[in-house]
Design an enzyme around this catalytic site. Structure first.
Site, PDB file in Angstrom:
ATOM      1  N   CYS A   1     -15.402  11.401  -2.155  1.00  0.00           N
ATOM      2  CA  CYS A   1     -15.502  10.098  -0.913  1.00  0.00           C
ATOM      3  C   CYS A   1     -15.492  10.204   0.449  1.00  0.00           C
ATOM      4  O   CYS A   1     -14.856  10.931   1.117  1.00  0.00           O
ATOM      5  CB  CYS A   1     -14.411   8.873  -1.414  1.00  0.00           C
TER       6      CYS A   1
ATOM      7  N   CYS B   1     -19.640   0.903   0.399  1.00  0.00           N
ATOM      8  CA  CYS B   1     -19.825   0.370  -0.548  1.00  0.00           C
ATOM      9  C   CYS B   1     -19.591  -0.946  -0.673  1.00  0.00           C
ATOM     10  O   CYS B   1     -20.014  -1.863  -1.560  1.00  0.00           O
ATOM     11  CB  CYS B   1     -19.664   1.067  -1.782  1.00  0.00           C
TER      12      CYS B   1
ATOM     13  N   CYS C   1     -14.975   5.119   5.397  1.00  0.00           N
ATOM     14  CA  CYS C   1     -16.594   4.488   5.557  1.00  0.00           C
ATOM     15  C   CYS C   1     -16.517   3.421   4.138  1.00  0.00           C
ATOM     16  O   CYS C   1     -16.141   2.748   3.610  1.00  0.00           O
ATOM     17  CB  CYS C   1     -17.493   5.469   3.787  1.00  0.00           C
TER      18      CYS C   1
ATOM     19  N   CYS D   1     -22.137  -5.398  -0.634  1.00  0.00           N
ATOM     20  CA  CYS D   1     -21.500  -5.665  -2.386  1.00  0.00           C
ATOM     21  C   CYS D   1     -22.343  -7.448  -1.667  1.00  0.00           C
ATOM     22  O   CYS D   1     -22.202  -8.076  -0.402  1.00  0.00           O
ATOM     23  CB  CYS D   1     -20.283  -6.142  -2.378  1.00  0.00           C
TER      24      CYS D   1
ATOM     25  N   CYS E   1     -19.372  -8.794 -11.623  1.00  0.00           N
ATOM     26  CA  CYS E   1     -20.519  -7.924 -10.628  1.00  0.00           C
ATOM     27  C   CYS E   1     -21.985  -7.864 -11.227  1.00  0.00           C
ATOM     28  O   CYS E   1     -22.938  -7.630 -11.300  1.00  0.00           O
ATOM     29  CB  CYS E   1     -20.060  -6.465 -10.747  1.00  0.00           C
TER      30      CYS E   1
ATOM     31  N   ASP F   1       0.756  -1.053  -0.142  1.00  0.00           N
ATOM     32  CA  ASP F   1      -0.010  -0.517   0.086  1.00  0.00           C
ATOM     33  C   ASP F   1       0.588   1.530  -0.276  1.00  0.00           C
ATOM     34  O   ASP F   1       0.159   2.580  -0.497  1.00  0.00           O
ATOM     35  CB  ASP F   1      -0.643   0.259   1.529  1.00  0.00           C
TER      36      ASP F   1
ATOM     37  N   CYS G   1     -23.265  -1.722  -5.113  1.00  0.00           N
ATOM     38  CA  CYS G   1     -21.986  -0.305  -4.044  1.00  0.00           C
ATOM     39  C   CYS G   1     -22.458   0.915  -4.436  1.00  0.00           C
ATOM     40  O   CYS G   1     -22.107   2.411  -3.664  1.00  0.00           O
ATOM     41  CB  CYS G   1     -20.961  -0.793  -4.479  1.00  0.00           C
TER      42      CYS G   1
ATOM     43  N   CYS H   1     -23.989   4.446  -1.534  1.00  0.00           N
ATOM     44  CA  CYS H   1     -22.876   5.654  -2.003  1.00  0.00           C
ATOM     45  C   CYS H   1     -23.868   7.521  -0.824  1.00  0.00           C
ATOM     46  O   CYS H   1     -24.232   8.038  -1.998  1.00  0.00           O
ATOM     47  CB  CYS H   1     -21.953   6.159  -2.991  1.00  0.00           C
TER      48      CYS H   1
END
Length: 349
Positions: A214, A244, A241, A248, A188, A134, A194, A198
């Site tokens: 976001c 989303c 958050c 799923c 998907c 990351d 998702c 939001c």
């Protein structure tokens, strides 16, 4: 005897070390990856995350980051929660923290395991390697999809058939020549849960994210005041958050994370806003020792808590906001004044 399959050995060791998903791919990405990144940056959707633009070439081309790389081992570690992460959204006197930040800092947990796996690979095969979690210019989600551990969903995050949207990702770039796994196809379908959930309409279209809208970006990456027009939609989300991710449908196959260090701390499942708002710097650092939240700093975090207080409709929190209106940090003080104004009862003419 035939030589042991290096992929099978690496996969077995990765699973022994606690990784839940393992895939192999070449240290290349298709041109479309750079095209999508360039469009994202050109539209200014990265906000203040300047590092995305500064190292875009290395992000889109793994060998620009390390020319010796031949293969990439993509790995995922589940952090699936044991409860509905959205259950606290209606309890406005407490804060809602993203699932990933309720336990130990995943950077430390995942990177430690990657180093152990890297030591195994080097000792067994003599290959050179580099590990990433990351913090380097690595396109983790496209590489993960290309390595077959999942696909990028319409919310732009990686989705796994076995682990839903709850995977921490890490990569090992290596000089070892490994046969690539087939990429994962998009599953998907027509689902758009998702996108529709939001709170701030951060998805201009499926598979596109405007980070500047976001809540995760606003509460974690964004420094300075949060735009007033977006504050009511933040609700009591004080760090990140999960909306989303949590809706799923593939999450129904996910089981609770097996890595104990990634389990939520009890005190972070529904922390009281009043107590969090009163944290000074020393208390903030003590409370969030070993947590990714510590990286945000006390002022940014208390700013988020004050936004939640302003959205709480709880007049008992008014004195807390009024006290912080005198905070030496101007961003905290401004958020406190906004919160206090929202909590002052309307007078009847």
């Amino acid at each position: 005897m035939a030589a042991a399959d290096p992929k099978a050995l690496i996969r077995a060791e990765a699973e022994r070390l606690g990784f839940d998903a393992v895939g192999f791919t070449r240290a290349t990405l298709p041109p479309e990856a750079r095209t999508r990144l360039d469009a994202f940056l050109a539209a200014g959707r990265h906000g203040a995350m300047r590092w995305l633009a500064e190292r875009a070439a290395q992000r889109a081309r793994p060998r620009a980051l390390w020319p010796e790389a031949v293969s990439v081992i993509a790995l995922g570690m589940s952090y699936a929660p044991d409860r509905d992460p959205l259950e606290t959204l209606t309890h406005r006197s407490v804060g809602t923290i993203s699932v990933y930040a309720r336990g130990r800092d995943y950077h430390d947990v995942v990177k430690g395991r990657l180093k152990q796996l890297g030591q195994f690979i080097h000792a067994r095969f003599g290959a050179a390697l580099k590990v990433f979690v990351d913090t380097a210019p690595v396109m983790e989600k496209p590489l993960g999809a290309q390595a077959g551990i999942g696909w990028q969903g319409k919310h732009t995050n990686l989705v796994s058939r076995r682990h839903g949207s709850w995977l921490f990702l890490g990569e090992i770039y290596t000089t070892l020549d490994l046969v690539p796994d087939p990429p994962h196809r998009d599953r998907c379908g027509s689902c758009r849960r998702c996108l529709d959930v939001c709170p701030t309409d951060a998805f201009p279209a499926p598979y596109q994210l405007d980070a500047t809208r976001c809540i995760s970006y606003l509460t974690i990456e964004h420094d300075g005041p949060i735009p007033e027009a977006l504050r009511p939609a933040i609700g009591n989300r004080i760090y990140g958050c999960d909306d989303c991710l949590a809706v799923c449908p593939w999450n129904r196959f996910a089981t609770t994370a097996r890595e104990a260090k990634l389990h939520a701390r009890d005190d972070l499942n529904a922390p009281r806003l009043a107590a969090l708002a009163r944290l000074d710097d020393a208390a903030f650092r003590a409370l969030f020792s070993g947590s990714p939240i510590k990286r945000s700093g006390r002022s940014r975090f208390v700013r988020n808590v004050l936004i939640a207080i302003g959205n709480s409709a709880d007049p008992s929190l008014l004195p807390v906001a009024e006290d912080l209106a005198r905070d030496p940090d101007p961003v905290v003080a401004e958020a406190a004044r906004w919160a206090a104004a929202r909590l002052v009862p309307e007078t009847v003419a």
